[in-house]
Design an enzyme around this catalytic site. Sequence first.
Site, PDB file in Angstrom:
ATOM      1  N   GLY A 164      -0.937  -4.777   1.091  1.00  0.00           N
ATOM      2  CA  GLY A 164      -2.219  -4.405   0.494  1.00  0.00           C
ATOM      3  C   GLY A 164      -2.386  -4.894  -0.922  1.00  0.00           C
ATOM      4  O   GLY A 164      -3.507  -5.106  -1.389  1.00  0.00           O
ATOM      5  N   GLU A 218      -3.536  -8.408  -0.596  1.00  0.00           N
ATOM      6  CA  GLU A 218      -4.940  -8.385  -0.172  1.00  0.00           C
ATOM      7  C   GLU A 218      -5.861  -8.104  -1.365  1.00  0.00           C
ATOM      8  O   GLU A 218      -6.982  -8.606  -1.416  1.00  0.00           O
ATOM      9  CB  GLU A 218      -5.119  -7.361   0.944  1.00  0.00           C
ATOM     10  CG  GLU A 218      -4.468  -7.820   2.250  1.00  0.00           C
ATOM     11  CD  GLU A 218      -4.340  -6.728   3.293  1.00  0.00           C
ATOM     12  OE1 GLU A 218      -4.864  -6.899   4.400  1.00  0.00           O
ATOM     13  OE2 GLU A 218      -3.696  -5.697   2.992  1.00  0.00           O
ATOM     14  N   GLU A 241       2.801  -6.730   7.479  1.00  0.00           N
ATOM     15  CA  GLU A 241       2.374  -5.535   8.189  1.00  0.00           C
ATOM     16  C   GLU A 241       2.795  -5.509   9.653  1.00  0.00           C
ATOM     17  O   GLU A 241       3.128  -4.452  10.210  1.00  0.00           O
ATOM     18  CB  GLU A 241       0.847  -5.380   8.088  1.00  0.00           C
ATOM     19  CG  GLU A 241       0.332  -5.001   6.708  1.00  0.00           C
ATOM     20  CD  GLU A 241       0.095  -6.206   5.816  1.00  0.00           C
ATOM     21  OE1 GLU A 241      -0.520  -6.025   4.760  1.00  0.00           O
ATOM     22  OE2 GLU A 241       0.531  -7.322   6.179  1.00  0.00           O
ATOM     23  N   ALA A 266       0.806  -1.216   0.000  1.00  0.00           N
ATOM     24  CA  ALA A 266       0.000   0.000   0.000  1.00  0.00           C
ATOM     25  C   ALA A 266       0.841   1.269   0.000  1.00  0.00           C
ATOM     26  O   ALA A 266       0.314   2.360  -0.205  1.00  0.00           O
ATOM     27  CB  ALA A 266      -0.927   0.002   1.214  1.00  0.00           C
TER      28      ALA A 266
END
Length: 282
Positions: free
Chosen positions: A130, A133, A153, A86
């Site tokens: 991310g 994900e 993370e 991310a």
Amino acid sequence: MKKLLIILLFTMSSAVTAQVAETTFENIEVTNQHNVLLLSINVPPRNTVSKAVLAEINTALNLAESDENIGAVVITGTNKVFSAGAGGESLKGVDKGEMTHAAIAHKVYNRIESFPKPVIAAISGISAGGGNELAMSCDIRIAGESAQFRQHELQAGLIPGFGGMQRLPRLVGQSRAMEIMLTGRYVGAVEALSIGLVTTVVPDSEVVLKAVSLAQQLNDNLNKKALAQFKKRMALSHSETFKEALINDQLTFDQLATSPDIHAAIATFIEKQKMESKAALD
């Protein structure tokens, strides 16, 4: 950044396709691969799923959903990276009333999960944080031999907050998911296949071709009305009890079974099966 125009690989006459052709993107490339919309994240070197990338993926999904000629979506990366995460955008504050980075990701990923058309992730290189994900929100994940998956993370002081804490255990089991998230280690393509994180591993040069080919096959073989209801039910059932999910599945089945256009689709399917059986016997 130079804007990238959608490339149409063949000409179609619909008004929606004309709208697609006029749409511009700065962070993803979008191509029409014979009725499959291919979305390629192109933000080198990490292809991070920034707010801007998520917004453009959502725009592309709007186009795919509104065009009846588009039967499926494939999401991939560029430059041997699917998405490395991310980025640091989540750490920035937001003004009152604005959606956080994680909230936007949840909105887009949840939409992918319940999208009325198949969505396939074609993964080469790094799929982490991310970005991973995002891959897990897709219906099917096809990996190249170089693919490596990671949820790191916790090592960075965060949690897998874009849906990974829920989707990873559903894909690989609670114990395996805990180990992957706690260690933050890389999971190679072969292991990812063995634990159910991906469905297929192919040479890197074939990963997009394989994904698009499968998407075209699904477009040709699946009933669109049934598919939309199926994906909606699969997404909703995660928040239902087993008993509730069974009842709601049955109600959806009954609704489809009494639809005249579904009757026609079933008759066509039966006739096709008869022809295929006859051809096999000849």
